[in-house]
Enzyme design. Structure first.
Site, PDB file in Angstrom:
ATOM      1  N   HIS A 273       0.820  -1.214   0.000  1.00  0.00           N
ATOM      2  CA  HIS A 273       0.000   0.000   0.000  1.00  0.00           C
ATOM      3  C   HIS A 273       0.855   1.266   0.000  1.00  0.00           C
ATOM      4  CE1 HIS A 273      -3.203   2.715   1.854  1.00  0.00           C
ATOM      5  NE2 HIS A 273      -3.804   2.197   0.808  1.00  0.00           N
ATOM      6  N   LYS A 275       3.403   4.380  -1.159  1.00  0.00           N
ATOM      7  CA  LYS A 275       3.558   5.298  -2.287  1.00  0.00           C
ATOM      8  C   LYS A 275       4.907   5.993  -2.120  1.00  0.00           C
ATOM      9  CE  LYS A 275      -1.086   4.909  -1.715  1.00  0.00           C
ATOM     10  NZ  LYS A 275      -1.739   4.384  -0.507  1.00  0.00           N
ATOM     11  N   ASP A 280      17.338  10.093  -7.911  1.00  0.00           N
ATOM     12  CA  ASP A 280      18.781  10.305  -7.721  1.00  0.00           C
ATOM     13  C   ASP A 280      19.218  10.205  -6.261  1.00  0.00           C
ATOM     14  OD1 ASP A 280      19.004  10.611 -10.429  1.00  0.00           O
ATOM     15  OD2 ASP A 280      19.187  12.793 -10.395  1.00  0.00           O
ATOM     16  N   HIS A 453      -8.796  11.502   1.310  1.00  0.00           N
ATOM     17  CA  HIS A 453      -7.960  10.300   1.295  1.00  0.00           C
ATOM     18  C   HIS A 453      -6.640  10.533   2.026  1.00  0.00           C
ATOM     19  CE1 HIS A 453      -5.485   7.085  -0.750  1.00  0.00           C
ATOM     20  NE2 HIS A 453      -6.581   6.400  -0.487  1.00  0.00           N
ATOM     21  N   LYS A 455      -3.783  11.006   4.855  1.00  0.00           N
ATOM     22  CA  LYS A 455      -3.465  10.341   6.122  1.00  0.00           C
ATOM     23  C   LYS A 455      -2.421  11.195   6.824  1.00  0.00           C
ATOM     24  CE  LYS A 455      -3.734   7.048   2.613  1.00  0.00           C
ATOM     25  NZ  LYS A 455      -5.107   6.776   2.585  1.00  0.00           N
ATOM     26  N   ASP A 460       0.414  19.790  18.140  1.00  0.00           N
ATOM     27  CA  ASP A 460       1.045  20.869  18.917  1.00  0.00           C
ATOM     28  C   ASP A 460       2.003  21.756  18.116  1.00  0.00           C
ATOM     29  OD1 ASP A 460      -0.321  19.896  21.092  1.00  0.00           O
ATOM     30  OD2 ASP A 460       1.408  18.900  21.991  1.00  0.00           O
TER      31      ASP A 460
END
Length: 535
Positions: A273, A275, A280, A453, A455, A460
């Site tokens: 899951h 991404k 480089d 979508h 996350k 603080d």
């Protein structure tokens, strides 16, 4: 209208009808011969064979029943004593005890994460290589200890269980929308001179992927090491079968993670899951954004799609590179000299520090809920506020305790979830957790323009997390995930400001709203909560 004009009109209408029929025929043909259909048929055949065997040997059913019950009892004892989350245990124990004939067999097929001896050896080699590489970042422990023992404790947990150390000499750039990430990704890909690594759960041909692919193909022809890794189930409905061959024909090295085989197996559960993009060795991206058109609002799949990512430049990209290469090696059976891809190889000058950045990965194979623990550490040590965005809110008892305790202690805890569902049953389950949180003082908002979508955790104005880890059981326990833990980075305030802007177009859910839910829906939510860990 003359006769000739009428004749031409009829001819055009016939041509249009013919084209429509041809289009419908092609779509039906593609649907019937889609590998998902073949997989479904294959799985159905296996179920039918099992049933036929049962009927064929019905004279021995008493013996079969006795053996099945014994297996189910053994499975229950194993579940009770293993190290999985208690909610996950309950979700399996119920069906095993209710249907002992099949329950134990189902768990053996779909429950747990069993590895072969060879896979365990390869996984151990991966972890050894990851921890043994002389990473270029100097130890940040003393600096963190001087600034905050709490920050040091959080960082030490990540370092010890997820392998990645904290880094300085890294710049961060928060990307508040898919469109922004897409634009910056294209810009950075064009600058690539040595290698490009892409690892995504979903890739789909279209307005987002096609321009990226054009750059990858061009860079591969120029001699760069270009690699793409994608999850097979994640891309089952978005890419043609054997798309790996298409990429390799363009000079792009490709790995399909955990290829789907239509055999009843628990391996369905463990998906990549993550991404990740690395360019480089010194520039990297992670976050919630896949490479498909809905993520840049090229079409309104579920209303406006709100997602986020982060761009890292500097030493911290080393951990993203190692994440990619270790999973690549695990999947392909190869071994790399990881040191050839570290940030200072092609960018020898240090990048100016912008706080502390610690990318980390979470594997379903190590019995350690890294993502959940990182989130809970942030919640438990918050003083003023915790701002969370998540597409799904399917919580363990431990996470509920952390959120409600923080709210009861006076911490401003706010969570934004989608208003438009992508999966109705998951959305119903998400809403089932609202009452207990709201009663404790947690404020829940739904993103009314569409689907959120992202996350992210913002705490603080000191801490932040941007990554791929949802607040649901699949993400926290079953998938390969990744994220970046941030401390005193300039982008954290930008994350907070983006959260507050998102609140302005979100609707707060009150306890009165929850009480308006009808009895049938409440019953459905109660049932869904029991089996939440399996969804």
């Amino acid at each position: 209208m003359t006769k000739d004009q009428k004749a031409k009109r009829r001819g055009k209408d016939k041509d249009m009808m013919k084209k429509k029929k041809e289009t419908i025929t092609k779509k039906l043909f593609r649907l019937l011969f889609h590998r998902l259909v073949f997989a479904g048929v294959a799985l159905l055949v296996q179920v039918v064979i099992l049933l036929v065997l049962l009927l064929r040997f019905e004279d021995y059913f008493v013996y079969f029943y006795g053996i099945s019950v014994a297996v189910s009892l053994a499975v229950v004892l194993y579940i009770i004593n293993n190290r999985s989350n208690p909610a996950y245990k309950i979700a399996w124990i119920i069906p095993v005890l209710v249907a002992p004939v099949f329950g134990g067999i189902l768990y053996l097929l779909f429950g747990g994460n069993r590895l072969s001896r060879r896979e365990k050896q390869r996984l151990a080699e991966m972890e050894e290589n990851f921890s043994g590489i002389p990473l270029i970042a100097a130890s940040c422990q003393e600096e963190l200890r001087a600034l905050s023992p709490d920050a040091l404790n959080q960082s030490e947990y990540i370092r010890r269980v997820a392998g990645g150390p904290p880094y300085q000499n890294t710049q961060t750039e928060y990307l508040p929308l898919g469109e922004v990430k897409f634009r910056r990704l294209l810009e950075e890909l064009e600058k690539a001179e040595h290698f490009i690594f892409l690892e995504y759960f979903i890739i789909q041909e279209g307005k987002m992927w096609n321009p990226i692919l054009e750059i990858l193909e061009r860079k591969a022809k120029a001699g760069l090491d270009v690699r793409v890794m994608y999850d097979d189930i994640g891309c089952m409905l978005t890419l043609p079968a054997h798309y790996k061959r298409t990429l390799e024909a363009k000079g792009i090295r490709c790995c399909v993670f955990n290829p789907f085989v239509p055999v009843l197996s628990s391996r369905f559960n463990n998906r990549d899951h993550r991404k990740i993009c690395v360019i480089d060795g010194h520039t990297g991206f992670t976050g919630g954004i896949n490479l498909a058109d809905e993520y840049i609002n090229a079409y309104p799949k579920h209303g406006h799609w709100k997602d986020t990512a982060i761009l890292l430049r500097g030493d911290a990209v080393a951990s993203l590179t190692l994440m990619f290469l270790t999973l690549w090696d695990f999947s392909t059976g190869t071994k790399e000299d990881y040191r050839a891809f570290l940030p200072r190889v092609y960018h020898p000058d240090p990048v100016e520090s912008d706080g502390f950045v610690q990318p980390f990965t979470d594997s379903p194979l190590d019995d350690e809920p890294v993502g959940e623990t990182v989130y809970r550490n942030l919640i438990n040590k918050a003083d003023r506020f915790v701002f969370i965005t998540t597409p799904y809110l399917i919580l363990s008892n431990e996470m509920i305790t952390s959120l409600t305790t923080a709210a009861k202690s006076g911490v401003d805890v706010r969570i934004i979830t989608p208003h438009v569902a992508d999966k109705w049953y998951v959305h119903a389950l998400t809403r089932a957790y609202y009452p207990i949180l709201i009663e404790a003082g947690v404020r829940i908002y739904e993103y009314t323009p569409g689907f959120i979508h992202a996350k992210t955790f913002t705490v603080d104005d000191e801490y932040g997390v941007v990554g791929t880890i949802n607040l649901d059981f699949r993400s926290l326990y079953l998938h390969f995930e990744c994220a970046a833990w941030l401390y005193r980075c300039s982008c954290i305030k930008e994350m907070r400001e983006d959260f507050l802007r998102t609140l302005e177009v979100s609707q707060e859910v009150t306890l009165a709203d929850c009480q308006k839910v009808g009895a049938p829906t409440r019953l459905l939510q109660s049932v869904l909560r029991v089996f939440a860990p399996l969804m």
